[in-house]
Design an enzyme around this catalytic site. Structure first.
Site, PDB file in Angstrom:
ATOM      1  N   ASN A 159      -4.345   7.623   6.453  1.00 49.97           N
ATOM      2  CA  ASN A 159      -4.359   8.197   7.977  1.00 49.97           C
ATOM      3  C   ASN A 159      -2.906   8.314   8.499  1.00 49.97           C
ATOM      4  O   ASN A 159      -2.686   9.040   9.161  1.00 49.97           O
ATOM      5  CB  ASN A 159      -5.311   7.367   8.888  1.00 49.97           C
ATOM      6  CG  ASN A 159      -6.646   7.612   8.741  1.00 49.97           C
ATOM      7  OD1 ASN A 159      -7.168   8.769   8.291  1.00 49.97           O
ATOM      8  ND2 ASN A 159      -7.519   6.734   8.728  1.00 49.97           N
ATOM      9  N   GLU A 184     -19.125   6.104  14.708  1.00 45.75           N
ATOM     10  CA  GLU A 184     -17.678   6.190  14.771  1.00 45.75           C
ATOM     11  C   GLU A 184     -17.100   5.135  15.491  1.00 45.75           C
ATOM     12  O   GLU A 184     -17.482   4.924  16.615  1.00 45.75           O
ATOM     13  CB  GLU A 184     -17.192   7.653  15.247  1.00 45.75           C
ATOM     14  CG  GLU A 184     -17.434   8.657  13.907  1.00 45.75           C
ATOM     15  CD  GLU A 184     -16.983   8.367  12.665  1.00 45.75           C
ATOM     16  OE1 GLU A 184     -15.638   8.304  12.593  1.00 45.75           O
ATOM     17  OE2 GLU A 184     -17.684   8.009  11.969  1.00 45.75           O
ATOM     18  N   LEU A 194     -13.450  17.667   1.561  1.00 40.92           N
ATOM     19  CA  LEU A 194     -13.188  18.205   2.699  1.00 40.92           C
ATOM     20  C   LEU A 194     -11.726  17.920   2.923  1.00 40.92           C
ATOM     21  O   LEU A 194     -11.144  16.709   2.872  1.00 40.92           O
ATOM     22  CB  LEU A 194     -13.900  17.346   3.877  1.00 40.92           C
ATOM     23  CG  LEU A 194     -15.526  17.318   3.726  1.00 40.92           C
ATOM     24  CD1 LEU A 194     -16.018  16.720   5.044  1.00 40.92           C
ATOM     25  CD2 LEU A 194     -16.010  18.752   3.357  1.00 40.92           C
ATOM     26  N   GLY A 205     -15.797   4.282  10.595  1.00 40.86           N
ATOM     27  CA  GLY A 205     -17.260   4.539  11.232  1.00 40.86           C
ATOM     28  C   GLY A 205     -17.781   3.106  10.803  1.00 40.86           C
ATOM     29  O   GLY A 205     -17.646   2.166   9.570  1.00 40.86           O
ATOM     30  N   ARG A 212      -2.468  11.718  12.696  1.00 35.93           N
ATOM     31  CA  ARG A 212      -2.026  10.423  12.740  1.00 35.93           C
ATOM     32  C   ARG A 212      -0.958  10.648  11.572  1.00 35.93           C
ATOM     33  O   ARG A 212       0.167   9.422  11.827  1.00 35.93           O
ATOM     34  CB  ARG A 212      -2.843   9.602  12.627  1.00 35.93           C
ATOM     35  CG  ARG A 212      -3.973   9.266  13.838  1.00 35.93           C
ATOM     36  CD  ARG A 212      -5.120   8.414  13.072  1.00 35.93           C
ATOM     37  NE  ARG A 212      -6.087   9.355  12.371  1.00 35.93           N
ATOM     38  CZ  ARG A 212      -7.408   8.881  11.907  1.00 35.93           C
ATOM     39  NH1 ARG A 212      -7.838   7.615  12.360  1.00 35.93           N
ATOM     40  NH2 ARG A 212      -8.310   9.749  11.617  1.00 35.93           N
ATOM     41  N   SER A 244      38.327  19.820 -27.579  1.00 34.32           N
ATOM     42  CA  SER A 244      38.316  19.709 -25.973  1.00 34.32           C
ATOM     43  C   SER A 244      38.674  21.035 -25.205  1.00 34.32           C
ATOM     44  O   SER A 244      39.637  21.575 -25.541  1.00 34.32           O
ATOM     45  CB  SER A 244      39.125  18.537 -25.521  1.00 34.32           C
ATOM     46  OG  SER A 244      38.785  17.348 -26.193  1.00 34.32           O
TER      47      SER A 244
HETATM   48  C1  UD1 Z   1     -14.171   9.674   8.631  1.00 38.88           C
HETATM   49  C2  UD1 Z   1     -15.376   9.413   8.968  1.00 38.88           C
HETATM   50  C3  UD1 Z   1     -15.359   7.772   9.251  1.00 38.88           C
HETATM   51  C4  UD1 Z   1     -14.787   7.165   8.035  1.00 38.88           C
HETATM   52  C5  UD1 Z   1     -13.514   7.716   7.705  1.00 38.88           C
HETATM   53  C6  UD1 Z   1     -13.146   6.928   6.305  1.00 38.88           C
HETATM   54  C7  UD1 Z   1     -16.419  11.173  10.220  1.00 38.88           C
HETATM   55  C8  UD1 Z   1     -16.970  11.829  11.297  1.00 38.88           C
HETATM   56  N1  UD1 Z   1     -15.788  10.027  10.009  1.00 38.88           N
HETATM   57  O1  UD1 Z   1     -13.164   9.518   9.823  1.00 38.88           O
HETATM   58  O2  UD1 Z   1     -16.784   7.497   9.527  1.00 38.88           O
HETATM   59  O3  UD1 Z   1     -14.833   5.789   8.348  1.00 38.88           O
HETATM   60  O4  UD1 Z   1     -13.723   9.039   7.448  1.00 38.88           O
HETATM   61  O5  UD1 Z   1     -11.643   7.325   6.049  1.00 38.88           O
HETATM   62  O6  UD1 Z   1     -16.640  11.797   9.125  1.00 38.88           O
HETATM   63  N2  UD1 Z   1     -11.800  17.388   7.726  1.00 38.88           N
HETATM   64  C9  UD1 Z   1     -12.275  18.655   7.494  1.00 38.88           C
HETATM   65  N3  UD1 Z   1     -12.398  19.325   8.560  1.00 38.88           N
HETATM   66  C10 UD1 Z   1     -12.572  18.688  10.005  1.00 38.88           C
HETATM   67  C11 UD1 Z   1     -12.523  17.472  10.035  1.00 38.88           C
HETATM   68  C12 UD1 Z   1     -12.065  16.700   8.872  1.00 38.88           C
HETATM   69  O7  UD1 Z   1     -11.982  19.303   6.588  1.00 38.88           O
HETATM   70  O8  UD1 Z   1     -12.986  19.550  10.852  1.00 38.88           O
HETATM   71  C13 UD1 Z   1     -11.361  16.720   6.524  1.00 38.88           C
HETATM   72  C14 UD1 Z   1      -9.980  16.043   6.746  1.00 38.88           C
HETATM   73  O9  UD1 Z   1      -8.965  16.853   6.305  1.00 38.88           O
HETATM   74  C15 UD1 Z   1     -10.070  14.867   6.120  1.00 38.88           C
HETATM   75  C16 UD1 Z   1     -11.633  14.510   5.832  1.00 38.88           C
HETATM   76  O10 UD1 Z   1     -12.177  15.601   6.401  1.00 38.88           O
HETATM   77  O11 UD1 Z   1      -9.671  14.846   4.562  1.00 38.88           O
HETATM   78  C17 UD1 Z   1     -11.575  13.146   6.815  1.00 38.88           C
HETATM   79  O12 UD1 Z   1     -11.272  13.387   8.229  1.00 38.88           O
HETATM   80  P1  UD1 Z   1     -10.541  12.437   9.159  1.00 38.88           P
HETATM   81  O13 UD1 Z   1     -10.185  13.322  10.183  1.00 38.88           O
HETATM   82  O14 UD1 Z   1      -9.576  11.724   8.529  1.00 38.88           O
HETATM   83  O15 UD1 Z   1     -11.721  11.466   9.344  1.00 38.88           O
HETATM   84  P2  UD1 Z   1     -11.801  10.055  10.189  1.00 38.88           P
HETATM   85  O16 UD1 Z   1     -11.626  10.182  11.354  1.00 38.88           O
HETATM   86  O17 UD1 Z   1     -10.889   9.192   9.063  1.00 38.88           O
HETATM   87 CA    CA Z   2      -9.557   9.489   7.038  1.00 37.25          CA
END
Ligand code: UD1
Ligand code: CA
Length: 460
Positions: A237, A164, A10, A149, A17, A415
């Protein structure tokens, strides 16, 4: 591992942030973007297919992902667009169509968790298959409670659900077993549970972290697997997270190198990428940076303030202070600098030497050839035992095109000689100081003047 494994990464989020216009997974850790670290690790599992969910700066992320893998990896790679980022669960829903032909297990990783080792993922997959779980995921314990989470278990210690941080009660927030975000799912059970996701949370997002709870409700078994080494599963983050991880990675690399017999004079001020290899008894002085796919041989000395990127350096070479070297090669027993610049496939054959303020671009210098001071050598092929005098310039550019200079063996360039390319200087020839050479010089002749004329034949 018998059943095929597929991987979903993902990487669609912006990473609010980070306070950046650039998607988070494009930020670099060492010389590679975050997405490249995760992908390279995923490819080591020999997966059947790897899907990457992209959204923010989809094209650039796709490009960075493709650049991170070899040709075999590229065959396995495909991309899914998540136009609107409505949560990690939504990202997986977006990929469901692309994955519908896949069998076996699906490993889901986040693009912002770059340090995870392939062995850790292999263990996760093996445990998942051994227990025939619908979902298996890692948990960690951290006293400082980052915004991850929380893992909720019943009094007997059985896993119940992930909540979360934002949705936690104060008691739940105090739980120190956390979700680092690495999961292995059975495909069919995952697709079933995705249908049950609802954005009923503070962020109004579809959370992938709700999937295990839904699976339990359906009577599937789920395994929350505790992982000792929390630092390995850290997510990025913020920029501070990135700097902290970079530092940790550097120190790991430096310790690996010291263990293998490399002297690092000052580990705190030395920046070496994890991809770099260095031979025994080489000494790296303070404030050196070595990046990319670089290989350095044995018994070399790399002096302070030098910056090397994608270099190949053979044994017994010296890089003196303040050199910059990119995509270039020293063969063996070479010395460069101080203040030398090599770039674009510059290459020195054995025992060739370049000195102060010498730039070598897209040029080859033969064995024992020397260019010690204030010189530009671009688009040149230079033979063995040539001496290039101070302030020599290969005038390779006519305003429209670049042209080649060829200098044969045993030539002495006086040179301040200007070599107006295209031009060839025959073996054994000599140019006088200040010559402007606009036409080919026959072998064994002395030329001088502006423009340079043949003065005498040096040998019959
Ligand atoms: C997520 C987890 C959390 C965990 C943490 C660890 C969820 C809901 N939460 O939170 O439990 O402790 O990671 O780092 O999964 N992304 C997408 N599409 C979206 C949203 C996110 O592709 O719509 C991708 C982001 O680019 C990223 C990853 O998913 O690479 C995680 O997303 P992020 O927003 O960082 O999740 P956290 O709030 O950190
Ligand atoms: Ca994250």
């Amino acid at each position: 591992m018998n059943a095929p494994i597929n991987v979903l990464i993902l990487a669609a989020g912006l990473g609010t942030r980070m306070k950046s216009d650039q998607a988070k997974v494009l930020h670099k850790l060492g010389s590679r973007p975050l997405i490249a670290h995760v992908l390279r690790t995923a490819m080591k599992l020999n997966p059947e297919k790897v899907f990457v969910v992209v959204g923010h700066q989809a094209e650039s992320v796709e490009q960075a992902a493709r650049a991170a893998v070899d040709a075999a990896g590229a065959e396995k790679l495909s991309f899914v667009l998540q136009l609107e980022q409505r949560g990690t669960g939504h990202a997986v829903i977006c990929a469901a169509e692309a994955m519908k032909q896949c069998r076996g297990s699906l490993l889901i990783l986040y693009g912002d968790t770059p340090l995870v080792r392939p062995e850790t993922l292999q263990n996760l997959i093996a445990e998942h298959e051994r227990g025939k779980y619908a979902a298996t995921f890692l948990t960690i314990r951290l006293a400082n409670l980052p915004p991850y989470g929380r893992i909720i278990r019943d009094p007997q210690g059985n896993f119940l659900k992930i909540i979360e941080e934002r949705d936690c009660t104060p008691e739940q927030r105090a739980i120190n077993e956390l979700n680092p975000g690495l999961y292995c799912f059975g495909m069919a059970a995952l697709f079933g549970a995705l249908k049950k996701l609802e954005p009923a949370n503070v962020q109004k997002e579809y959370y992938l972290t709700d999937v295990p709870e839904h699976m339990l409700a359906e009577g599937h078994s789920v395994m929350a697997l505790f992982h000792e080494n929390a630092a390995e599963l850290d997510g990025i983050n913020t920029r501070a997270d990135l700097a902290e991880m970079w530092k940790r990675m550097r120190l790991q690399t430096i310790h690996r190198l010291m263990d293998s017999g490399v002297t690092i004079v000052d580990p705190d001020s030395t920046y070496i990428d994890d991809s770099v290899t260095i031979g025994r008894d080489t000494i790296i002085h303070p404030q050196v940076m070595i990046e990319g796919d670089s290989r350095i041989g044995r018994n070399c000395r790399i002096n302070s303030w030098s910056h090397l990127t994608n270099v190949e350096i053979g044994d017994e070479c010296q890089v003196l202070n303040n050199c910059v070297m990119v995509d270039s090669k020293l063969t063996a027993h070479n010395s460069i600098g101080p203040f030398a610049h090599l770039r674009m496939q510059a290459e020195l054959a054995e025992e060739a030497v370049i000195g102060n303020f010498v730039e070598v671009k897209k040029s080859k210098l033969g064995r024992k050839t020397k260019s010690m001071h204030l010189t530009y050598l671009g688009d040149a092929t230079i033979g063995d035992r040539v001496n290039i005098g101070a302030s020599t310039v290969t005038c390779n550019y006519d305003g429209k095109q670049k042209h080649q200079t060829i200098i044969e063996d045993d030539v002495k360039i006086g040179s301040d000689t200007m070599l107006v390319a295209p031009v060839r200087v025959g073996h054994g020839a000599v140019s006088g100081a200040g010559s402007v050479i606009i036409e080919d010089v026959p072998p064994d002749t002395l030329v001088a003047g502006v423009p340079a004329k043949v003065k005498k034949k040096l040998k019959e």
